[in-house]
Design a protein around this motif. Sequence first.
Motif, PDB file in Angstrom:
ATOM      1  N   LEU A 136      39.554  71.812  76.034  1.00  0.00           N
ATOM      2  CA  LEU A 136      38.410  71.083  75.238  1.00  0.00           C
ATOM      3  C   LEU A 136      37.259  71.502  76.711  1.00  0.00           C
ATOM      4  O   LEU A 136      36.478  71.489  75.836  1.00  0.00           O
ATOM      5  CB  LEU A 136      37.884  69.384  75.954  1.00  0.00           C
ATOM      6  CG  LEU A 136      38.862  68.291  75.262  1.00  0.00           C
ATOM      7  CD1 LEU A 136      39.035  67.225  74.862  1.00  0.00           C
ATOM      8  CD2 LEU A 136      38.668  68.829  73.593  1.00  0.00           C
ATOM      9  N   ALA A 137      37.792  72.446  77.265  1.00  0.00           N
ATOM     10  CA  ALA A 137      37.130  73.071  78.765  1.00  0.00           C
ATOM     11  C   ALA A 137      35.587  74.154  77.810  1.00  0.00           C
ATOM     12  O   ALA A 137      35.174  74.241  79.069  1.00  0.00           O
ATOM     13  CB  ALA A 137      38.170  74.067  79.087  1.00  0.00           C
ATOM     14  N   ASP A 138      35.969  74.942  76.927  1.00  0.00           N
ATOM     15  CA  ASP A 138      35.545  75.738  76.875  1.00  0.00           C
ATOM     16  C   ASP A 138      34.338  75.378  75.447  1.00  0.00           C
ATOM     17  O   ASP A 138      33.859  76.302  74.717  1.00  0.00           O
ATOM     18  CB  ASP A 138      36.013  76.872  76.862  1.00  0.00           C
ATOM     19  CG  ASP A 138      36.698  77.800  77.514  1.00  0.00           C
ATOM     20  OD1 ASP A 138      35.683  77.757  79.303  1.00  0.00           O
ATOM     21  OD2 ASP A 138      38.139  78.388  77.734  1.00  0.00           O
ATOM     22  N   LEU A 139      34.710  74.161  74.689  1.00  0.00           N
ATOM     23  CA  LEU A 139      33.762  74.224  73.833  1.00  0.00           C
ATOM     24  C   LEU A 139      32.147  73.908  73.644  1.00  0.00           C
ATOM     25  O   LEU A 139      31.879  73.525  74.844  1.00  0.00           O
ATOM     26  CB  LEU A 139      34.484  73.137  72.956  1.00  0.00           C
ATOM     27  CG  LEU A 139      36.034  72.699  72.903  1.00  0.00           C
ATOM     28  CD1 LEU A 139      36.814  71.167  72.239  1.00  0.00           C
ATOM     29  CD2 LEU A 139      36.807  73.438  71.575  1.00  0.00           C
ATOM     30  N   ASP A 140      31.550  74.051  72.156  1.00  0.00           N
ATOM     31  CA  ASP A 140      30.530  73.991  72.870  1.00  0.00           C
ATOM     32  C   ASP A 140      30.712  72.674  72.812  1.00  0.00           C
ATOM     33  O   ASP A 140      30.534  71.906  71.632  1.00  0.00           O
ATOM     34  CB  ASP A 140      29.822  75.286  72.095  1.00  0.00           C
ATOM     35  CG  ASP A 140      29.657  75.008  70.162  1.00  0.00           C
ATOM     36  OD1 ASP A 140      30.143  73.363  69.640  1.00  0.00           O
ATOM     37  OD2 ASP A 140      30.420  75.998  70.157  1.00  0.00           O
ATOM     38  N   GLU A 141      29.183  72.076  72.794  1.00  0.00           N
ATOM     39  CA  GLU A 141      28.637  70.779  72.440  1.00  0.00           C
ATOM     40  C   GLU A 141      28.734  70.324  70.700  1.00  0.00           C
ATOM     41  O   GLU A 141      29.648  69.011  70.125  1.00  0.00           O
ATOM     42  CB  GLU A 141      27.306  70.111  72.684  1.00  0.00           C
ATOM     43  CG  GLU A 141      26.749  68.676  72.458  1.00  0.00           C
ATOM     44  CD  GLU A 141      28.053  68.168  72.747  1.00  0.00           C
ATOM     45  OE1 GLU A 141      28.603  66.730  72.706  1.00  0.00           O
ATOM     46  OE2 GLU A 141      28.161  68.418  74.242  1.00  0.00           O
ATOM     47  N   ARG A 142      28.792  71.265  70.097  1.00  0.00           N
ATOM     48  CA  ARG A 142      28.747  70.825  68.855  1.00  0.00           C
ATOM     49  C   ARG A 142      30.120  71.032  68.158  1.00  0.00           C
ATOM     50  O   ARG A 142      29.995  69.423  67.063  1.00  0.00           O
ATOM     51  CB  ARG A 142      27.996  71.836  67.874  1.00  0.00           C
ATOM     52  CG  ARG A 142      28.124  71.922  66.095  1.00  0.00           C
ATOM     53  CD  ARG A 142      27.704  73.005  65.324  1.00  0.00           C
ATOM     54  NE  ARG A 142      28.428  74.808  65.477  1.00  0.00           N
ATOM     55  CZ  ARG A 142      28.437  75.160  64.700  1.00  0.00           C
ATOM     56  NH1 ARG A 142      27.512  75.155  63.751  1.00  0.00           N
ATOM     57  NH2 ARG A 142      29.717  76.213  64.612  1.00  0.00           N
ATOM     58  N   VAL A 143      31.053  71.518  68.722  1.00  0.00           N
ATOM     59  CA  VAL A 143      32.361  71.811  68.256  1.00  0.00           C
ATOM     60  C   VAL A 143      33.076  70.526  68.702  1.00  0.00           C
ATOM     61  O   VAL A 143      33.750  69.613  68.603  1.00  0.00           O
ATOM     62  CB  VAL A 143      33.115  72.729  68.372  1.00  0.00           C
ATOM     63  CG1 VAL A 143      34.442  72.649  67.902  1.00  0.00           C
ATOM     64  CG2 VAL A 143      32.718  74.038  68.058  1.00  0.00           C
ATOM     65  N   ARG A 144      32.742  69.819  70.585  1.00  0.00           N
ATOM     66  CA  ARG A 144      33.445  69.099  70.899  1.00  0.00           C
ATOM     67  C   ARG A 144      32.917  67.784  70.474  1.00  0.00           C
ATOM     68  O   ARG A 144      33.428  66.462  70.293  1.00  0.00           O
ATOM     69  CB  ARG A 144      32.592  69.146  72.289  1.00  0.00           C
ATOM     70  CG  ARG A 144      33.309  67.613  72.974  1.00  0.00           C
ATOM     71  CD  ARG A 144      32.574  67.851  74.523  1.00  0.00           C
ATOM     72  NE  ARG A 144      32.808  69.072  75.895  1.00  0.00           N
ATOM     73  CZ  ARG A 144      33.359  69.369  75.935  1.00  0.00           C
ATOM     74  NH1 ARG A 144      34.437  69.066  76.367  1.00  0.00           N
ATOM     75  NH2 ARG A 144      33.146  70.973  76.456  1.00  0.00           N
ATOM     76  N   SER A 145      31.954  67.920  70.094  1.00  0.00           N
ATOM     77  CA  SER A 145      31.338  66.025  68.996  1.00  0.00           C
ATOM     78  C   SER A 145      32.199  65.669  67.996  1.00  0.00           C
ATOM     79  O   SER A 145      32.608  64.313  67.514  1.00  0.00           O
ATOM     80  CB  SER A 145      29.491  66.027  68.423  1.00  0.00           C
ATOM     81  OG  SER A 145      29.847  67.040  67.422  1.00  0.00           O
ATOM     82  N   ARG A 146      33.120  66.607  67.019  1.00  0.00           N
ATOM     83  CA  ARG A 146      33.696  66.725  65.947  1.00  0.00           C
ATOM     84  C   ARG A 146      34.859  66.465  66.767  1.00  0.00           C
ATOM     85  O   ARG A 146      35.542  65.839  65.587  1.00  0.00           O
ATOM     86  CB  ARG A 146      33.385  67.635  65.003  1.00  0.00           C
ATOM     87  CG  ARG A 146      32.269  68.645  64.692  1.00  0.00           C
ATOM     88  CD  ARG A 146      31.628  67.270  63.330  1.00  0.00           C
ATOM     89  NE  ARG A 146      30.969  67.661  62.992  1.00  0.00           N
ATOM     90  CZ  ARG A 146      29.914  67.813  63.403  1.00  0.00           C
ATOM     91  NH1 ARG A 146      28.824  67.069  64.957  1.00  0.00           N
ATOM     92  NH2 ARG A 146      28.646  67.912  62.926  1.00  0.00           N
ATOM     93  N   VAL A 147      35.497  66.835  67.766  1.00  0.00           N
ATOM     94  CA  VAL A 147      36.900  66.739  68.296  1.00  0.00           C
ATOM     95  C   VAL A 147      36.706  65.809  69.169  1.00  0.00           C
ATOM     96  O   VAL A 147      37.954  65.121  69.518  1.00  0.00           O
ATOM     97  CB  VAL A 147      38.019  67.976  68.602  1.00  0.00           C
ATOM     98  CG1 VAL A 147      37.471  69.717  67.667  1.00  0.00           C
ATOM     99  CG2 VAL A 147      36.943  68.342  69.748  1.00  0.00           C
ATOM    100  N   SER A 148      35.654  64.656  69.547  1.00  0.00           N
ATOM    101  CA  SER A 148      35.760  63.908  71.097  1.00  0.00           C
ATOM    102  C   SER A 148      36.201  62.701  69.939  1.00  0.00           C
ATOM    103  O   SER A 148      36.336  61.669  70.727  1.00  0.00           O
ATOM    104  CB  SER A 148      33.783  63.416  71.329  1.00  0.00           C
ATOM    105  OG  SER A 148      33.235  63.462  69.978  1.00  0.00           O
TER     106      SER A 148
END
Length: 318
Positions: A136-148
């Motif tokens: 998760l360290a380098d994910l941008d916010e758009r991607v992070r919201s999908r994998v959270s």
Amino acid sequence: MNEVTDALAPIEDGQRAENCFLFGPSGAGKTTVARAAVRELRREILDVPHAYVNCWRDYTRNAVLERLSRDLVGAAVPRSASTSTLLDRVHRDFNGPGVVILDEVDQLRETELLYDLHEFRGLSWIGIANDEVDLLADLDERVRSRVSVGYRVRFDRYGEDTIAEILKRRARAGLGPNAASDEVFETIARLADGDARMGITTLRAAARKASSEGLSNIPKRLVEDSISEAEQEIARKTYSKLNDHQRVVYDILLEDGPLIQRELHERYSERHDDPVSIRYFRDAHLSKLEHYELVTTERTSGKKVYDLAGCGPHLKQS
């Protein structure tokens, strides 16, 4: 296994499944569980679209999309196909719900792929990685919201008693009822240090050695040499999976190691046609080579120095 099958269960009702991440050390059974869960699902729904991607080998966005185009929708595409063409093909032809296993998902060079997958109607994923923080360290916010959101399943190393029991069952099924004593299984389990893959590979190596000596069972004296042989065998398999970036690093260290990180990245950048940034180089490639024990590190004068592990020269010669 129950958690992963629970995550996939909505597919049986024609709905999108929950995304699921499996985290834990090597040899803890993550890939085995993911594959078994998909097999269970396919017993219920024979034609459920599914795919398996080894992101260590297929680590670019296009490489993964090519595999999904082929395996999910049965569409052959030229290797020169653009990202937009591949996305359009899967969007148009994918008839979900379905599931894709992303093994070594932390090796993805372009993590926006996870956003792409989320946009495929009805597609869910099982992502496999060693560590959630690294992923998760380098994910941008758009991607992070999908994998959270979604399931998180954490695997621990096996205990010695569990590995010994696994080895007993393997030996009984594959070698016969009296292939080795409990002491042999317990010794292998202790030396395997929680890694079932190492234990099983050691048992196989010991069986080969005993057979070559004409013995009807495995004596304890063969175990220590068999552990060394198993380490080499696993390292060779790991080396064979390296992507082109990691092979360049390996070759540089073989020729010129040990090197500090900056020097290693400079030489890698000179040799590779498409070098990555030093941060990605450290987090994705060097950390993976360390994790799989092909590369070792030590601190000298406050700087981290990289070198090949003991198996390195032997692997290259092989």
